[in-house]
Design a protein around this motif. Structure first.
Motif, PDB file in Angstrom:
ATOM      1  N   THR A 106      28.006  -7.529 -14.492  1.00 55.76           N
ATOM      2  CA  THR A 106      27.570  -6.048 -14.370  1.00 55.76           C
ATOM      3  C   THR A 106      27.743  -5.546 -15.806  1.00 55.76           C
ATOM      4  O   THR A 106      26.542  -4.888 -16.368  1.00 55.76           O
ATOM      5  N   PHE A 107      28.627  -5.800 -16.586  1.00 56.20           N
ATOM      6  CA  PHE A 107      28.941  -5.107 -18.078  1.00 56.20           C
ATOM      7  C   PHE A 107      27.652  -5.654 -19.070  1.00 56.20           C
ATOM      8  O   PHE A 107      27.056  -5.242 -19.849  1.00 56.20           O
ATOM      9  N   THR A 108      27.582  -7.055 -18.923  1.00 59.87           N
ATOM     10  CA  THR A 108      26.515  -7.801 -19.657  1.00 59.87           C
ATOM     11  C   THR A 108      25.314  -7.384 -19.400  1.00 59.87           C
ATOM     12  O   THR A 108      24.381  -6.997 -20.342  1.00 59.87           O
ATOM     13  N   PHE A 109      24.817  -7.156 -18.071  1.00 57.83           N
ATOM     14  CA  PHE A 109      23.470  -6.683 -17.635  1.00 57.83           C
ATOM     15  C   PHE A 109      23.264  -5.141 -18.018  1.00 57.83           C
ATOM     16  O   PHE A 109      22.225  -5.034 -18.659  1.00 57.83           O
ATOM     17  N   MET A 110      24.525  -4.286 -17.979  1.00 57.82           N
ATOM     18  CA  MET A 110      24.219  -3.041 -18.031  1.00 57.82           C
ATOM     19  C   MET A 110      24.416  -2.651 -19.668  1.00 57.82           C
ATOM     20  O   MET A 110      23.646  -1.575 -20.112  1.00 57.82           O
ATOM     21  N   LEU A 111      25.043  -3.310 -20.432  1.00 54.82           N
ATOM     22  CA  LEU A 111      25.449  -2.915 -21.653  1.00 54.82           C
ATOM     23  C   LEU A 111      24.584  -3.683 -22.528  1.00 54.82           C
ATOM     24  O   LEU A 111      24.116  -3.177 -23.865  1.00 54.82           O
ATOM     25  N   LEU A 112      24.155  -4.877 -22.305  1.00 58.43           N
ATOM     26  CA  LEU A 112      23.274  -5.676 -23.241  1.00 58.43           C
ATOM     27  C   LEU A 112      21.781  -5.823 -22.860  1.00 58.43           C
ATOM     28  O   LEU A 112      21.029  -5.380 -23.375  1.00 58.43           O
ATOM     29  N   VAL A 113      21.579  -6.330 -21.642  1.00 57.45           N
ATOM     30  CA  VAL A 113      20.162  -6.551 -21.249  1.00 57.45           C
ATOM     31  C   VAL A 113      19.325  -5.268 -20.830  1.00 57.45           C
ATOM     32  O   VAL A 113      18.351  -5.248 -21.567  1.00 57.45           O
ATOM     33  N   ILE A 114      20.004  -4.395 -20.182  1.00 59.94           N
ATOM     34  CA  ILE A 114      19.188  -3.121 -19.685  1.00 59.94           C
ATOM     35  C   ILE A 114      18.855  -2.409 -21.048  1.00 59.94           C
ATOM     36  O   ILE A 114      17.692  -1.911 -21.303  1.00 59.94           O
ATOM     37  N   PRO A 115      19.781  -2.002 -22.170  1.00 59.27           N
ATOM     38  CA  PRO A 115      19.486  -1.204 -23.307  1.00 59.27           C
ATOM     39  C   PRO A 115      18.396  -2.104 -24.144  1.00 59.27           C
ATOM     40  O   PRO A 115      17.407  -1.271 -24.250  1.00 59.27           O
ATOM     41  N   PHE A 116      18.472  -3.409 -24.303  1.00 55.53           N
ATOM     42  CA  PHE A 116      17.595  -4.190 -24.994  1.00 55.53           C
ATOM     43  C   PHE A 116      15.935  -3.747 -24.230  1.00 55.53           C
ATOM     44  O   PHE A 116      14.887  -3.610 -25.005  1.00 55.53           O
ATOM     45  N   ALA A 117      16.024  -4.109 -22.726  1.00 56.02           N
ATOM     46  CA  ALA A 117      14.769  -3.888 -22.157  1.00 56.02           C
ATOM     47  C   ALA A 117      14.147  -2.378 -22.410  1.00 56.02           C
ATOM     48  O   ALA A 117      13.062  -2.426 -22.307  1.00 56.02           O
ATOM     49  N   ALA A 118      14.964  -1.241 -22.320  1.00 54.56           N
ATOM     50  CA  ALA A 118      14.596   0.069 -22.264  1.00 54.56           C
ATOM     51  C   ALA A 118      14.100  -0.005 -23.797  1.00 54.56           C
ATOM     52  O   ALA A 118      13.010   0.894 -23.857  1.00 54.56           O
ATOM     53  N   VAL A 119      14.455  -0.309 -24.869  1.00 54.49           N
ATOM     54  CA  VAL A 119      13.663  -0.331 -26.204  1.00 54.49           C
ATOM     55  C   VAL A 119      12.291  -1.003 -25.942  1.00 54.49           C
ATOM     56  O   VAL A 119      11.412  -0.422 -26.397  1.00 54.49           O
ATOM     57  N   ILE A 120      12.328  -2.269 -25.521  1.00 58.45           N
ATOM     58  CA  ILE A 120      10.990  -2.955 -25.369  1.00 58.45           C
ATOM     59  C   ILE A 120      10.095  -1.946 -24.450  1.00 58.45           C
ATOM     60  O   ILE A 120       8.814  -1.846 -24.860  1.00 58.45           O
ATOM     61  N   ILE A 121      10.712  -1.360 -23.467  1.00 57.05           N
ATOM     62  CA  ILE A 121       9.728  -0.611 -22.448  1.00 57.05           C
ATOM     63  C   ILE A 121       9.248   0.611 -23.395  1.00 57.05           C
ATOM     64  O   ILE A 121       8.069   0.854 -23.257  1.00 57.05           O
ATOM     65  N   ALA A 122      10.325   1.186 -23.955  1.00 51.04           N
ATOM     66  CA  ALA A 122       9.609   2.460 -24.919  1.00 51.04           C
ATOM     67  C   ALA A 122       8.890   1.953 -25.716  1.00 51.04           C
ATOM     68  O   ALA A 122       7.724   2.606 -26.062  1.00 51.04           O
ATOM     69  N   LEU A 123       8.794   1.032 -26.468  1.00 48.16           N
ATOM     70  CA  LEU A 123       7.893   0.531 -27.390  1.00 48.16           C
ATOM     71  C   LEU A 123       6.655   0.304 -26.865  1.00 48.16           C
ATOM     72  O   LEU A 123       5.559   0.602 -27.176  1.00 48.16           O
TER      73      LEU A 123
END
Length: 366
Positions: A343-360
Motif C-alpha cells: 500500500t505505501f509503495t503504491f501510494m507514496l511512490l507509484v501514484i505520485p510519480f504517475a500523477a506528475v506524468i498525468i499532469a505533464l
C-alpha cells in the motif's frame, strides 16, 4: 484399454482424461494459467457479460480473496472473468466520476471568471483614474487579477485534498487569507509586458516563442512546452487542464494495475506466476472501483462527512489484508506487513510519480 477418469476443475464433474473440454460446462480440461491465456480470455469474453457478474458481486464485496482464489483453483466459468469484471466496473466508475469532473472544471472556470470580473469592476468603480495614474492603476488591476487567480487555485487545491490533509473549511480560509502571493511568485519566467505587446500587435506564434526564450535548435518537446505555455498564458484557463488531467486517469490505470501486481509478485515471489498476482489485482481494483462508484454516486446527492471518507479508506485497507491472507495463505502478521508495504509503495511512490506524468500529459495535450 480402460480410460482414466479425472475431474473438471470448474464444475467437478467426472470425465475421461482424453477429453480436451468438459462435456458438462465446456471449460478446457488442461490449461495452465499464463499471461497469454489470461489476456486472451479477457478479450474474447469482454462482450459476453451475463448473470455471472451478479453471482460474483456479493463475494467481491463481502468475501475478500474468494474470487481470485477460486479462479486460480480452476473455477473460471462460475464467475465473471477478472479482466472483464474490472473493465465493466471501471467503465461504471468513470461514467459516474465524469459528472464530478465536469462539475469541478466548470466550477473552477466560473470562479476564475467571476473573480476577475468582480475585481476589475471594483477597481474601476472605486478608483478615480487620472491620466497620470493610468499605468499605475492598470498594473494594480493586473496584480489583483493574478493574486486572485492564484488564491482561487490555492483554495481549489486545498479543498480537493481535504480528504488527505484533514483540513477544515476554517483552516483553509485562514491559509488562503494569510498567504502572501507577491508578483515574484506569480510572474512567468519571461517578460510579460513584451509578450502582451506582441499579442496585441498580432505577432506570429514563432515570434512570441522566441520572446519567451525558445531557441531555434530546441526539439519537438520543448517547442510543444512553449506552445502550451503560450496557450495557457492567453487563456488562463485552468479548467481545461483539469479536465485533461481527469481524462488521462483511465489510461494511466491500465499501467498502474500491472505495477501493483508486480509489487505483489516481489512480496510473494514464491506464490505463483505473475498472472496469479494480476488476477488478484484485477479483483481488488474492481472492489475499489465499486466502492468509489458508490461513494461518488452518493456524493452527487448528499455530501459525505470527512470522517466517513476516512473510515471508508481504512476499510479498503482492511479488505486488502483479509484478501491477502485468504489468497496467499499466510498469517496475519505477514499479511499485515506485506499489505502495508504494498500500500505505501503504491501510494507514496507509484501514484505520485504517475500523477506528475498525468499532469505533464494533461498540460501537453489539453
Amino acid at each position: 484399454m480402460e480410460d482414466h477418469i479425472s475431474k473438471c476443475l470448474n464444475c467437478e464433474s467426472e470425465l475421461k482424461e482424453k477429453y480436451e473440454f468438459c462435456p458438462n460446462c465446456g471449460q478446457k480440461t488442461t490449461e495452465d494459467l499464463t499471461l497469454g491465456v489470461l489476456f486472451y480470455n479477457t478479450i474474447s469474453n469482454y462482450f459476453s457479460f451475463d448473470a455471472r457478474f451478479l453471482k460474483g458481486f456479493l463475494p467481491l464485496m463481502f468475501k475478500p480473496g474468494f474470487l481470485p482464489k477460486k479462479f486460480i483453483e480452476g473455477k473460471r466459468l462460475l464467475y465473471l472473468h477478472p479482466g472483464q469484471m474490472y473493465l465493466f466496473v471501471a467503465f461504471v466508475f468513470f461514467f459516474i466520476f465524469s459528472f464530478t469532473a465536469r462539475k469541478h472544471t466548470e466550477s473552477l472556470n466560473t470562479q476564475l471568471r467571476k473573480t476577475l470580473n468582480d475585481n476589475t469592476a471594483t477597481l474601476v468603480d472605486t478608483v478615480n483614474i487620472r491620466e497620470s495614474d493610468s499605468i499605475r492603476v492598470a498594473d494594480s488591476i493586473q496584480k489583483r487579477k493574478s493574486d486572485s487567480i492564484a488564491k482561487v487555485k490555492l483554495r481549489k487545491a486545498l479543498e480537493d485534498n481535504k480528504f488527505l490533509t484533514g483540513m477544515t473549511e476554517t483552516e483553509i480560509d485562514s491559509i488562503v487569507a494569510t498567504t502572501n502571493l507577491n508578483d515574484k511568485d506569480l510572474n512567468f519566467s519571461f517578460n510579460e509586458e513584451k509578450i502582451d505587446s506582441l499579442i496585441q500587435n498580432n505577432a506570429s506564434d514563432q515570434e512570441i516563442y522566441k520572446a519567451m526564450g525558445m531557441d531555434e535548435d530546441d526539439g519537438w518537446f520543448m517547442r510543444k512546452i512553449y506552445a502550451q505555455a503560450l496557450k495557457f498564458y492567453k487563456a488562463r484557463d485552468g479548467g481545461n487542464i483539469l479536465q485533461a488531467f481527469y481524462d488521462t486517469i483511465p489510461i494511466a490505470l491500465f499501467f498502474l494495475l500491472p505495477i501493483f501486481a508486480l509489487i505483489l509478485k516481489v512480496l510473494y515471489y514464491k506464490r505463483g506466476r505473475y498472472a496469479h498476482h494480476l488476477v488478484f489485482s484485477f479483483y481488488y481494483f474492481s472492489f475499489l472501483f465499486t466502492v468509489f462508484s458508490i461513494i461518488f454516486g452518493i456524493n452527487m446527492i448528499w455530501d459525505i462527512p470527512d470522517g466517513l471518507d476516512w473510515l471508508i479508506a481504512f476499510s479498503t485497507f482492511i479488505y486488502l489484508l483479509i484478501a491477502l491472507k485468504r489468497f496467499y495463505g499466510q498469517g496475519w502478521f505477514f499479511s499485515f506487513f506485506k499489505g502495508s508495504v504494498a500500500t505505501f509503495t503504491f501510494m507514496l511512490l507509484v501514484i505520485p510519480f504517475a500523477a506528475v506524468i498525468i499532469a505533464l500529459v494533461a498540460f501537453m495535450f489539453y
